[in-house]
Design an enzyme around this catalytic site. Structure first.
Site, PDB file in Angstrom:
ATOM      1  N   THR A  18       0.837  -1.195   0.000  1.00 12.73           N
ATOM      2  CA  THR A  18       0.000   0.000   0.000  1.00 12.73           C
ATOM      3  C   THR A  18       0.872   1.245   0.000  1.00 12.73           C
ATOM      4  O   THR A  18       2.093   1.153   0.002  1.00 12.73           O
ATOM      5  CB  THR A  18      -0.969  -0.041   1.202  1.00 12.73           C
ATOM      6  OG1 THR A  18      -1.938   1.006   1.064  1.00 12.73           O
ATOM      7  CG2 THR A  18      -0.243   0.140   2.528  1.00 12.73           C
ATOM      8  N   ASN A  19       0.254   2.385  -0.063  1.00  7.96           N
ATOM      9  CA  ASN A  19       0.939   3.676   0.043  1.00  7.96           C
ATOM     10  C   ASN A  19       0.459   4.353   1.301  1.00  7.96           C
ATOM     11  O   ASN A  19      -0.672   4.119   1.727  1.00  7.96           O
ATOM     12  CB  ASN A  19       0.560   4.575  -1.131  1.00  7.96           C
ATOM     13  CG  ASN A  19       1.355   4.262  -2.377  1.00  7.96           C
ATOM     14  OD1 ASN A  19       2.508   3.882  -2.327  1.00  7.96           O
ATOM     15  ND2 ASN A  19       0.719   4.430  -3.515  1.00  7.96           N
TER      16      ASN A  19
END
Ligand code: C5P
Length: 215
Positions: free
Chosen positions: A29-30
């Site tokens: 994810t970011n």
């Protein structure tokens, strides 16, 4: 009360991160709180627009009057955006979309061994570039979070993705914080805004979008 600059307009936004599954308990994810995208959705709604917010996994409350579609990965986000797009006047890509996803998500949890492990990654679709390249593209707005050379990267992104407007900020100035210092890039050049809360910044972005829609 905010001026109703977007009455009769339909706005689609993406916000938050995407999450690309590796196995049932892990993923890529970011870091994105979703705050800027949700503030912008709220500002568009307060300006009178019909708003669809396609949100990756994040803990933000849904702004009043906004239609929210929750998604996980970039490909789900793309599908939800394409489904919401017909009839829209503006598309704003605020989401921090993961650039890559695992080639295959494992059905069962991967067990650790002492050995090194390689994960094959495939590039994700660029949702904003795809929407902006359509014949029936709405006015498209992108975000550029850079760690240096903001002017150069933001302007390059605006031209490459064929965007009417890019909202640029240095990551050290806005990530995970309550307020933000951004610069708006459009055909007329760079317009730095004062450091302000994400709600105030969102209202200024809405004013710029309304001005761009008007000509
Ligand atoms: O190229 P870069 O990822 O820096 O571009 C950022 C802009 O493009 C943001 O507006 C983001 O929401 C959008 N984007 C997207 N799909 C991707 C990557 C970025 O819509 N796969």
């Amino acid at each position: 009360l905010a001026p109703k600059r977007l009455v009769g307009r339909r706005v689609v936004l993406t916000a938050g991160p995407t999450f690309e599954a590796i196995d049932p308990v892990r993923g890529i994810t970011n870091s994105s709180s979703g705050r800027m995208g949700f503030a912008l959705a709220r500002a568009c709604r307060q300006a009178g627009a019909e708003v669809v917010l396609v949100a990756g996994p994040c803990a933000q409350p849904t702004p009043l009057g906004v239609e929210r579609v929750d998604v996980t990965g970039a490909r789900d986000m793309r599908e939800a955006v394409l489904a919401a797009l017909p009839g829209s006047d503006v598309f704003i890509g605020v989401a921090a979309v993961a650039d890559y996803r695992p080639a295959a998500a494992q059905e069962h949890k991967i067990k650790k061994s002492g050995a090194a492990m390689t994960l094959e990654l495939l590039p994700n679709p660029d949702i904003l570039a795809e929407v902006a390249a359509r014949d029936d593209a709405p006015l498209c707005v992108g975000f550029a979070a850079e760690s240096r050379d903001l002017d150069r990267h933001a302007e390059a992104k605006r031209v490459a993705k064929r965007l009417a407007l890019v909202v640029g900020n240095l990551v050290q100035d806005g990530l995970g914080t309550e307020d933000n210092q951004v610069t708006l890039y459009d055909e007329q050049g760079a317009h730095p805004l004062a450091r302000a809360s994400k709600d105030v910044v969102a209202r200024e972005i809405v004013a710029r979008i309304a001005a761009l829609l008007a000509h």
